[in-house]
Design an enzyme around this catalytic site. Structure first.
Site, mmCIF file in Angstrom:
data_model
loop_
_atom_site.group_PDB
_atom_site.id
_atom_site.type_symbol
_atom_site.label_atom_id
_atom_site.label_comp_id
_atom_site.label_asym_id
_atom_site.label_seq_id
_atom_site.Cartn_x
_atom_site.Cartn_y
_atom_site.Cartn_z
ATOM 1 C CG ASP A 10 23.510 26.021 -51.197
ATOM 2 O OD1 ASP A 10 23.995 25.674 -52.299
ATOM 3 O OD2 ASP A 10 23.099 25.199 -50.352
ATOM 4 C CG ASP A 14 28.669 21.033 -54.561
ATOM 5 O OD1 ASP A 14 28.689 21.730 -53.532
ATOM 6 O OD2 ASP A 14 27.710 20.305 -54.861
ATOM 7 C CB THR A 126 23.267 24.520 -57.468
ATOM 8 O OG1 THR A 126 23.775 25.783 -57.002
ATOM 9 C CG2 THR A 126 23.298 24.488 -58.990
ATOM 10 C CG ASN A 160 22.947 13.975 -49.666
ATOM 11 O OD1 ASN A 160 21.856 14.410 -49.316
ATOM 12 N ND2 ASN A 160 23.751 14.669 -50.469
ATOM 13 C CD GLU A 166 20.071 16.977 -52.612
ATOM 14 O OE1 GLU A 166 21.108 17.653 -52.466
ATOM 15 O OE2 GLU A 166 18.934 17.499 -52.766
ATOM 16 C CG ASN A 168 20.630 21.213 -52.625
ATOM 17 O OD1 ASN A 168 21.218 21.694 -51.664
ATOM 18 N ND2 ASN A 168 21.190 21.104 -53.815
#
Length: 315
Positions: A10, A14, A126, A160, A166, A168
């Site tokens: 996506d 990064d 990812t 996060n 997280e 994702n």
């Protein structure tokens, strides 16, 4: 023999580095880049995949757009991290050399896995896990044919997006639950590992010294990313999450892992999207999930820098 991967992403700052690493390393055969809603809307992340592919000089690799929303929940994006475009302040060309494949990403994933020999393709998601979960449900036979799923997502110590989840994973926890509970091998490269992959000033200086257009592109997005981390995350350097998953496929010795059961919290008021890793002993004998624990910092960045050198300045 190069390791065949499908990079489901996506892009995302990064993610861009993950694409560069996958393309620039001779140990990887990049079969496809598939996109999924996540860091930005599907249209934006797909455009960013085209952009990075053009900058890297990628040709002959299909880019296919996938799911534009999670399985159940409302769309959640990360423009506050990756910018309104999903690629910081990078300028876009009038058109792209790399066009978007007409196939849906889920169908492309299935087609590639079913047309190759069993246990030869590694899925490297990812972003959110919507495409991978959909593929497993639409064609269950891929589960036994996939060599491994190496994903960037989760964290057994902290989150996060929330204190325990997280990004994702929480953007589509039901999809994550499907992926982690299928019988294929899963390696979770989560925040506990990726927060060790910092783009420090000495590392960025080494990127600068490569002095190619892809390296300058990486510097531009890392400058944006670093400023976001310094203001939003209160970290001096940005954690470059997604290429860590690609690096593991290239060379598993780049990190240490522990084989532990992992499941996804779907109902907790405070813990939705948490990747619950059970480190208690004794460990299950046939555990199919493992989590990344410790990064070899120099080896990781050596892989990224070597990939940039190998890519050079594509025409």
């Amino acid at each position: 023999m190069p390791k065949k991967i499908i990079l489901d992403c996506d892009p995302g700052l990064d993610d861009a580095v993950a694409i560069l690493l996958a393309h620039g390393n001779p140990e990887i055969e990049l079969l496809a880049i598939t996109t999924v809603v996540g860091n930005q809307t599907l249209a934006k992340v797909t455009r960013n995949a085209q952009l990075v592919a053009d900058i890297a000089g990628i040709t002959g690799v299909p880019i296919a757009a996938g799911c534009d929303k999670p399985l159940v929940r409302k769309i959640m994006t990360a423009g506050h991290i990756h910018g309104e475009s999903g690629m910081g302040t990078v300028a876009y060309p009038a058109e792209f050399k790399n066009k978007v494949d007409e196939r849906h990403a889920v169908n492309l994933i299935i087609d590639l896995v079913m047309s190759h020999e069993p246990k030869t393709i590694t899925l490297v998601p990812t972003g959110g896990l919507t495409n991978i979960a959909m593929a497993a449900r639409l064609e269950p036979r891929i589960v036994d044919r996939v060599k491994e799923v190496v994903l960037m997502g989760g964290g057994y110590h902290e989150g996060n997006a929330t204190s325990v989840a997280e990004f994702n994973i929480i953007i589509d926890p039901e999809a994550a639950h499907i992926v982690f509970n299928e019988s294929w091998q899963v390696t979770m490269v989560g925040l506990d590992l990726t927060h060790q992959a910092l783009a420090t000033p000495p590392i960025l200086q080494r990127v600068k010294e490569v002095d190619t257009n892809p390296a300058r592109f990486m510097l531009e997005i890392m400058d944006y990313y670093t400023k976001i981390y310094q203001s939003n995350r209160y970290m001096a350097a940005a954690a470059v999450h997604d290429p860590c998953a690609v690096a593991y496929v290239i060379d598993p010795s780049v990190m240490t892992t522990e084989r532990v059961p992992v499941d996804i919290e779907l109902t907790g008021k405070l813990t939705l999207g948490m990747t619950v890793a059970d480190f208690r002993n004794p460990r299950p004998e046939h555990c199919h999930t493992q989590v990344a624990v410790k990064l070899d910092f120099e080896k990781f960045w050596g892989l990224v820098l070597d990939a940039l050198e190998r890519i050079g300045d594509p025409q």
